[in-house]
Motif scaffolding. Structure first.
Motif, mmCIF file in Angstrom:
data_model
loop_
_atom_site.group_PDB
_atom_site.id
_atom_site.type_symbol
_atom_site.label_atom_id
_atom_site.label_comp_id
_atom_site.label_asym_id
_atom_site.label_seq_id
_atom_site.Cartn_x
_atom_site.Cartn_y
_atom_site.Cartn_z
ATOM 1 N N ILE A 68 5.533 -8.380 7.696
ATOM 2 C CA ILE A 68 5.017 -8.545 9.060
ATOM 3 C C ILE A 68 6.135 -8.966 10.011
ATOM 4 N N MET A 69 6.946 -9.920 9.602
ATOM 5 C CA MET A 69 8.030 -10.391 10.470
ATOM 6 C C MET A 69 8.998 -9.266 10.811
ATOM 7 N N TYR A 71 8.579 -5.997 10.815
ATOM 8 C CA TYR A 71 8.049 -4.936 11.667
ATOM 9 C C TYR A 71 7.729 -5.424 13.071
ATOM 10 N N LEU A 72 7.349 -6.676 13.217
ATOM 11 C CA LEU A 72 7.165 -7.205 14.564
ATOM 12 C C LEU A 72 8.494 -7.238 15.327
ATOM 13 N N ALA A 182 0.619 -1.016 11.575
ATOM 14 C CA ALA A 182 1.321 -1.883 12.520
ATOM 15 C C ALA A 182 1.139 -1.405 13.952
ATOM 16 N N ASN A 187 -2.342 -5.931 20.076
ATOM 17 C CA ASN A 187 -2.064 -7.365 20.129
ATOM 18 C C ASN A 187 -1.520 -7.839 18.781
ATOM 19 N N VAL A 188 -0.811 -8.949 18.809
ATOM 20 C CA VAL A 188 -0.079 -9.417 17.628
ATOM 21 C C VAL A 188 -1.020 -9.775 16.481
ATOM 22 N N LYS A 191 -2.244 -6.655 14.769
ATOM 23 C CA LYS A 191 -1.181 -6.041 13.977
ATOM 24 C C LYS A 191 -0.981 -6.792 12.658
ATOM 25 N N ILE A 192 -0.956 -8.124 12.728
ATOM 26 C CA ILE A 192 -0.726 -8.937 11.530
ATOM 27 C C ILE A 192 -1.805 -8.687 10.495
#
Length: 301
Positions: A68-69, A71-72, A182, A187-188, A191-192
């Motif tokens: 996740i980190m 790709y964000l 993703a 919104n975050v 996505k997470i």
């Protein structure tokens, strides 16, 4: 709404693939190095959790943090560009060629390996107090993982190779799904949550991920695992890369593109024989019949 519908999602995936292919070599390498490093720190974290708590499930639940980190932050993994870049080529995006795709894959592979190997060395230092002591419990576990997933496959010959390849296919069926998901939310938090599900699944099931293995197996060699570099390449990394490619395209990229990027013409409903007869009579100017045409057709609509 924060949800991106599949048709729009596929457009976004194709756009992302085109941008990856057109990215400069410098930026591609930097993003791949950081992607490999962050993912493999998470792998070390997950193994540490599994060993110290005795719960592999807990390790799998928390492993997606790394995915996740990265790709964000917009970093890249080989398993992701295996899906993104070919879709841009299938869509005939300007400047996207097979040569450009292979260049992108090669640079991302190299960058991921540099990042993963760097973390392997750094974590080996941590697990051995700077190589002054024997590996701790986590280091020993990583060494055994390297043995089981190289010579462990080799013991079964062709059947072992088939098992390795299928595990790699299934792995990127899930990881590539995570890459696509993703983009399914704007919104975050969305996505997470979307990314978390398939990544947790692949890790707990023990599927073979080429980038995670770039950390596990060099670490295993540094920590005394009983296998060789040739074992690692022949009985893991090379078949895993090929399986990841097949799994990502076969189970994620191509189905999404075919049904949403290039959908077949929508099926149209044909009127019944009676409805066609009534419409023909109405068109011929028979006013008495024409007055009774509309209602049956509406009723059957």
């Amino acid at each position: 709404m924060s949800y991106v519908k599949p048709t729009d999602l596929v457009r976004g995936v194709i756009d992302a693939g085109a941008s990856k292919v057109m990215l400069s070599a410098r930026d591609t390498l930097i993003r791949a190095i950081m992607g490999g490093a962050i993912l493999t720190i998470a792998a070390a974290f997950a193994v540490t959790i599994s060993v110290t708590t005795g719960s592999p499930l807990l390790g799998a639940v928390l492993f997606p943090i790394g995915f996740i980190m990265l790709y964000l932050l917009g970093y890249d993994l080989l398993t992701g560009v295996f899906v993104l870049a070919p879709l841009a080529w299938l869509d005939k995006r300007p400047g996207v060629t097979l040569g450009g795709i292979l260049r992108n894959w090669g640079l991302v592979f190299l960058g991921n390996f540099i990042g993963a190997f760097a973390i392997a060395v750094l974590m080996a230092i941590v697990f051995t107090n700077g190589f002054a002591t024997a590996p701790n419990a986590v280091g020993e576990a990583i060494g055994h993982i390297g043995e089981g997933r190289t010579v462990g496959y080799a013991e079964f010959g062709a059947s072992g190779m088939l098992t390795l390849f299928v595990r790699a296919v299934l792995c990127n069926a899930m990881v590539a799904t995570g890459v696509v998901l993703a983009m399914v939310s704007t919104n975050v938090i969305g996505k997470i949550f979307a990314m978390w599900m398939p990544i947790m699944l692949f890790f707990f099931m023990g599927f073979e991920h080429s980038i995670v293995n770039m950390f596990l197996f060099p670490s295993g060699l540094l920590l005394g695992g009983d296998f060789t570099i040739v074992d690692y390449l022949i009985w893991n990394e090379i078949p895993t890369v090929l399986g990841n490619l097949v799994g990502g395209l076969l189970f994620v990229g191509i189905p999404l593109y075919v049904t949403y990027g290039r959908p077949a013409a929508a099926r149209t409903l044909r009127p019944s024989r009676r409805e066609r007869a009534l419409m023909q009579r109405a068109a011929s100017g028979d006013s008495a019949d024409a007055q009774g045409v509309d209602e049956p057709i509406r009723a059957g609509a």
